[in-house]
Scaffold this motif. Structure first.
Motif, PDB file in Angstrom:
ATOM      1  N   ARG A  11     -21.352 -12.908   7.058  1.00  0.00           N
ATOM      2  CA  ARG A  11     -22.129 -11.898   5.971  1.00  0.00           C
ATOM      3  C   ARG A  11     -23.233 -11.511   6.569  1.00  0.00           C
ATOM      4  O   ARG A  11     -24.274 -12.425   6.878  1.00  0.00           O
ATOM      5  CB  ARG A  11     -22.134 -12.771   4.900  1.00  0.00           C
ATOM      6  CG  ARG A  11     -20.676 -13.386   4.048  1.00  0.00           C
ATOM      7  CD  ARG A  11     -21.081 -13.854   2.727  1.00  0.00           C
ATOM      8  NE  ARG A  11     -21.487 -12.757   1.791  1.00  0.00           N
ATOM      9  CZ  ARG A  11     -21.474 -13.162   0.614  1.00  0.00           C
ATOM     10  NH1 ARG A  11     -21.383 -14.319  -0.194  1.00  0.00           N
ATOM     11  NH2 ARG A  11     -21.845 -12.110  -0.347  1.00  0.00           N
ATOM     12  N   ARG A 280     -14.969  -9.530   0.882  1.00  0.00           N
ATOM     13  CA  ARG A 280     -15.002 -10.396  -0.247  1.00  0.00           C
ATOM     14  C   ARG A 280     -13.311 -10.673  -0.612  1.00  0.00           C
ATOM     15  O   ARG A 280     -13.025 -11.557  -1.284  1.00  0.00           O
ATOM     16  CB  ARG A 280     -15.829  -9.939  -1.533  1.00  0.00           C
ATOM     17  CG  ARG A 280     -17.143 -10.134  -1.383  1.00  0.00           C
ATOM     18  CD  ARG A 280     -17.836  -9.578  -2.616  1.00  0.00           C
ATOM     19  NE  ARG A 280     -17.555 -10.519  -3.555  1.00  0.00           N
ATOM     20  CZ  ARG A 280     -18.508 -11.621  -3.945  1.00  0.00           C
ATOM     21  NH1 ARG A 280     -19.105 -12.068  -3.187  1.00  0.00           N
ATOM     22  NH2 ARG A 280     -17.957 -12.370  -4.976  1.00  0.00           N
ATOM     23  N   ARG A 608     -13.146 -18.796  -5.513  1.00  0.00           N
ATOM     24  CA  ARG A 608     -12.273 -18.396  -4.280  1.00  0.00           C
ATOM     25  C   ARG A 608     -10.953 -19.288  -4.425  1.00  0.00           C
ATOM     26  O   ARG A 608     -10.531 -19.902  -5.190  1.00  0.00           O
ATOM     27  CB  ARG A 608     -13.107 -19.054  -3.104  1.00  0.00           C
ATOM     28  CG  ARG A 608     -14.532 -18.601  -2.848  1.00  0.00           C
ATOM     29  CD  ARG A 608     -15.217 -18.908  -1.685  1.00  0.00           C
ATOM     30  NE  ARG A 608     -16.517 -18.607  -1.378  1.00  0.00           N
ATOM     31  CZ  ARG A 608     -17.126 -17.939  -0.510  1.00  0.00           C
ATOM     32  NH1 ARG A 608     -16.274 -17.898   0.598  1.00  0.00           N
ATOM     33  NH2 ARG A 608     -18.356 -17.719  -0.429  1.00  0.00           N
ATOM     34  N   THR A 660     -11.025 -15.750  -0.105  1.00  0.00           N
ATOM     35  CA  THR A 660     -10.990 -14.511  -0.786  1.00  0.00           C
ATOM     36  C   THR A 660     -11.459 -14.881  -2.052  1.00  0.00           C
ATOM     37  O   THR A 660     -11.370 -15.792  -2.644  1.00  0.00           O
ATOM     38  CB  THR A 660      -9.367 -14.415  -1.229  1.00  0.00           C
ATOM     39  OG1 THR A 660      -8.817 -14.057   0.160  1.00  0.00           O
ATOM     40  CG2 THR A 660      -9.075 -12.782  -2.147  1.00  0.00           C
ATOM     41  N   HIS A 661     -12.435 -13.971  -2.816  1.00  0.00           N
ATOM     42  CA  HIS A 661     -13.120 -14.147  -4.035  1.00  0.00           C
ATOM     43  C   HIS A 661     -12.088 -13.465  -4.992  1.00  0.00           C
ATOM     44  O   HIS A 661     -11.555 -12.323  -5.264  1.00  0.00           O
ATOM     45  CB  HIS A 661     -14.366 -13.284  -4.006  1.00  0.00           C
ATOM     46  CG  HIS A 661     -15.652 -13.917  -3.165  1.00  0.00           C
ATOM     47  ND1 HIS A 661     -15.355 -14.007  -1.835  1.00  0.00           N
ATOM     48  CD2 HIS A 661     -16.614 -14.865  -3.647  1.00  0.00           C
ATOM     49  CE1 HIS A 661     -16.730 -14.627  -1.354  1.00  0.00           C
ATOM     50  NE2 HIS A 661     -17.297 -15.042  -2.372  1.00  0.00           N
ATOM     51  N   ASP A 664     -13.063 -10.609  -7.421  1.00  0.00           N
ATOM     52  CA  ASP A 664     -12.590  -9.050  -6.615  1.00  0.00           C
ATOM     53  C   ASP A 664     -11.608  -8.843  -6.478  1.00  0.00           C
ATOM     54  O   ASP A 664     -11.038  -7.485  -6.562  1.00  0.00           O
ATOM     55  CB  ASP A 664     -13.712  -9.100  -5.218  1.00  0.00           C
ATOM     56  CG  ASP A 664     -15.014  -9.473  -5.317  1.00  0.00           C
ATOM     57  OD1 ASP A 664     -15.612  -8.216  -5.235  1.00  0.00           O
ATOM     58  OD2 ASP A 664     -15.586 -10.542  -5.639  1.00  0.00           O
TER      59      ASP A 664
END
Length: 686
Positions: A11, A280, A608, A660-661, A664
């Motif tokens: 990030r 995300r 997540r 993976t969020h 989102d």
């Protein structure tokens, strides 16, 4: 892992200070011999890493990291030269391999005297391209405007221009044959039906332009003064949120700026670490998508690759493999799809030929430490007898692998690849793979290779992957086998890029330059294979939009309903930020016969996929009763490997990355279901 660049996802820190933006031109220059050396002030400083130091990324194992540090300490100038350019032994091996292919059985026509493929006729190539891109409806008279607008509404401006050029070329060929031309693609965009789709696509274009602005501000390479002093490898920022062709537009504009020309780095052939800014929604690997979604990915990838070729002025001719008589042999010279189909009758889960798996497994056990493996030729008489033995006894299990020489097995591996009826890289795309060598910018080379990998048929792509993984293991054992990345690349390049079915310019021009360029493509495939086997974020976004637009195809002809739909979509875009809420989702659990239930989860900003899997393990798989877990000899419990799948909504089926969020993901696809299922065993056939 030593010869392989794992995909590094990170990030960005918004406060990070980057050096001035500049284009990096990766030109492979031949080593000057027999000339005066320039003054000492112009001699390049030693650069790291050597080919075995490619595992310094965070995903490397502790053993590999220790080996890399030891190699770094014992680094010598000769190994640096081998990293920057292939040595004479590598180049000699390249041309020796080319000569072997030319003299081999059925390969006397490598220079083009006889071909098992033909070049498409005028207009036929464009028609086939439109069909492969899912745009055959553009030239079909009985198709409706809505069919044409669905895919076109997801394209970027540069992608749409590439489609228009193919239509113009097809129209011109029809006029020469006195046939009525198809409707102009611009008329389709301006049709009333298409206008229903375009408001959303316009917003996506604005979003893409904002992303492109960030691309223009992002430096192409990140090298701190400390790294320059230490001679550490530079880092490349690899952005996948913006279409590769749109990034090329920015790069070409930047190249014309005088300040970029004056500060352009002089490249020495070393390969950088590649950093992907973290999405995300996580990393999507090719095997994570369903066949239906991958078909759409391939269509969109073809359009983007064609637009990129147009911008880079790469002239690529596609060839079609002609039908040829299938030999009576069982293993060698058999079409890859037919070989795999027969193997799946014995082992349904296999994704690569069983013979190739057995051969690579033997070489990994007995051959990776053998000095000069792949380069040292085996005995031709033994190889011939071995091939006959395998053809007769492989499937019966009567082959004694312990009696086989590793060099003979390595020669047989190359022979298996060469004798495929059509190239492993396919007749359609082999010339495009070869054309990558003419691209000077490393990042654009990786863009092209990434798209080409997505375009390969599944049997070819899976076979290429297991081959590259083996080659990476060979490079990682360089200290014992004396085969660094350049050595492996120069040996294997002719076997992949020369094929009797397709004319090749690989051996034209200056020998050293052509060999070096061909080997460079091969080493990029080996080094960055994990990156190349991922689906770019921009293609995932386009697939989602394509599915959404396909779901809204109905009732476009009623103006009142059309206006109502437009108002609904406008209102939905004006809603407050969705991240302010914490929705509760029901997750389906379909873990074979072990568990079939549901669970409720509260999703917040930090949730997540890995957290959801951990919660599932605690609730449903915490004890070995009823077969939910297996008790090991040491007392620990092992559980079946599960994953979370996103099903329905704007996607077919998508295996989620653990990072993976979930909030989102929910906002991106509120209509999709979340299902926990067992991962397929042996999906890659390894």
């Amino acid at each position: 892992m030593g010869g392989r660049e794992e995909l590094m996802v990170t990030r960005h820190d918004p406060t990070m200070q980057f050096s001035r933006t500049r284009l990096n031109r990766f030109r492979l220059r031949p080593k000057q011999t027999g000339r005066r050396l320039k003054p000492a002030t112009h001699i390049k400083k030693p650069r790291d890493p050597s080919p075995t130091e490619m595992n310094v990324e965070p995903w490397a194992s502790p053993q590999d990291q220790a080996a890399a540090e030891h190699t770094h300490a014992a680094h010598t100038p000769s190994s640096q030269d081998q990293e920057q350019h292939p040595d004479k032994l590598c180049l000699d091996s390249f041309w020796s391999e080319v000569e072997t292919i030319r003299q081999g059985s059925g390969y006397t026509d490598v220079d083009g005297t006889r071909r098992d493929s033909r070049q498409s006729e005028e207009g036929e190539q464009e028609e086939q391209w439109l069909a492969d891109a899912g745009l055959s409806t553009l030239i079909s008279e009985d198709s409706e405007d809505v069919d044409k607008a669905v895919l076109l509404s997801t394209l970027t401006r540069t992608q749409a221009e590439a489609v228009q050029r193919r239509l113009d070329s097809y129209t011109l060929s029809l006029r020469k044959r006195n046939k009525p031309p198809p409707r102009d693609v611009r008329d389709i965009f301006h049709s009333p039906i298409a206008q229903t789709l375009l408001p959303e696509s316009q917003d996506s274009e604005d979003l893409a332009q904002n992303s492109m602005a960030s691309v223009a501000k992002t430096p192409l390479s990140v090298v701190t003064p400390e790294q320059q002093q230490r001679g550490a490898p530079k880092e490349e920022i690899f952005i996948t949120d913006v279409a590769y062709c749109e990034q090329a537009v920015i790069f070409l504009k930047q190249a014309k700026l005088p300040q970029n020309n004056s500060h352009r780095r002089k490249e020495d052939g070393t390969l950088p670490r590649v950093i992907c800014p973290q999405c995300r929604l996580g990393v999507t690997r090719i095997q994570d998508l369903s066949h239906t979604d991958m078909k759409k990915v391939r269509q969109l990838a073809l359009i983007d690759m064609t637009a990129l070729c147009d911008l880079l002025e790469l002239e690529v001719k596609r060839h079609k493999t002609c039908k040829r008589k299938i030999p009576e042999s069982v293993l060698f010279g058999v079409p890859l799809a037919a070989l795999l189909e027969n193997d799946q009758k014995l082992k349904p889960s296999t994704m690569t030929p069983l013979f190739l798996q057995a051969l690579l497994s033997f070489l990994e056990k007995k051959g990776v430490d053998s000095e000069g493996i792949l380069r040292v030729p085996g005995s031709q008489s033994r190889i011939k007898l071995l091939q006959q033995n395998l053809e007769s006894n492989f499937y019966s299990g009567a082959v004694s692998w312990d009696e086989i020489s590793p060099n003979d097995a390595a020669a047989l591996l190359k022979k298996f690849i060469r004798e495929l009826p059509s190239p492993l890289l396919t007749a359609e795309h082999l010339n495009t793979f070869s054309a990558v060598r003419d691209i000077s910018e490393l990042k654009q080379k990786l863009h092209m290779l990434n798209l080409l990998i997505l375009l390969l048929p599944e049997p070819n792509r899976n076979t290429l992957k297991v081959l590259l993984e083996f080659l990476s293991k060979v490079v990682s054992r360089e200290k014992k086998n004396r085969m660094n990345l350049w050595a492996v690349a120069t040996i294997m390049a002719p076997n992949l890029f020369l094929h009797k079915a397709v004319p090749s310019r690989l051996t034209e021009g200056a020998e050293k330059g052509q060999a070096e360029k061909a080997a460079d493509i091969m080493r990029l495939l080996i080094r960055y294979q994990d990156l190349l086997w991922t689906v770019p974020n921009f293609l995932m976004s386009q697939v989602r939009k394509l599915n959404e637009n396909s779901n809204r195809r109905y009732q476009f002809y009623d103006r009142r309903i059309k206006n109502l739909l437009r108002k609904i979509h406008t209102d939905s875009r004006d809603k407050p930020d969705k991240n302010t809420s914490e929705p509760c989702r029901t997750v389906k659990i379909q873990v074979g016969d072990l568990v079939s239930s549901t669970m409720e989860v509260q999703v917040n900003v930090s949730s997540r996929a890995s957290d959801l899997l951990a919660q599932f393990q605690r609730q449903f798989m915490s004890t070995p009763e009823n077969g939910k877990g297996k008790l090991r000899r040491n007392g620990s419990i092992t559980y079946p490997e599960c994953a979370i799948y996103e099903v329905g909504g704007n996607i077919g089926e998508h295996c989620l990355d653990p990072d993976t969020h979930l909030l989102d993901l929910y906002n991106s696809n509120p209509g999709g279901e979340w299902v926990i299922k067992l991962k397929p065993n042996g999906s890659r056939g390894l």
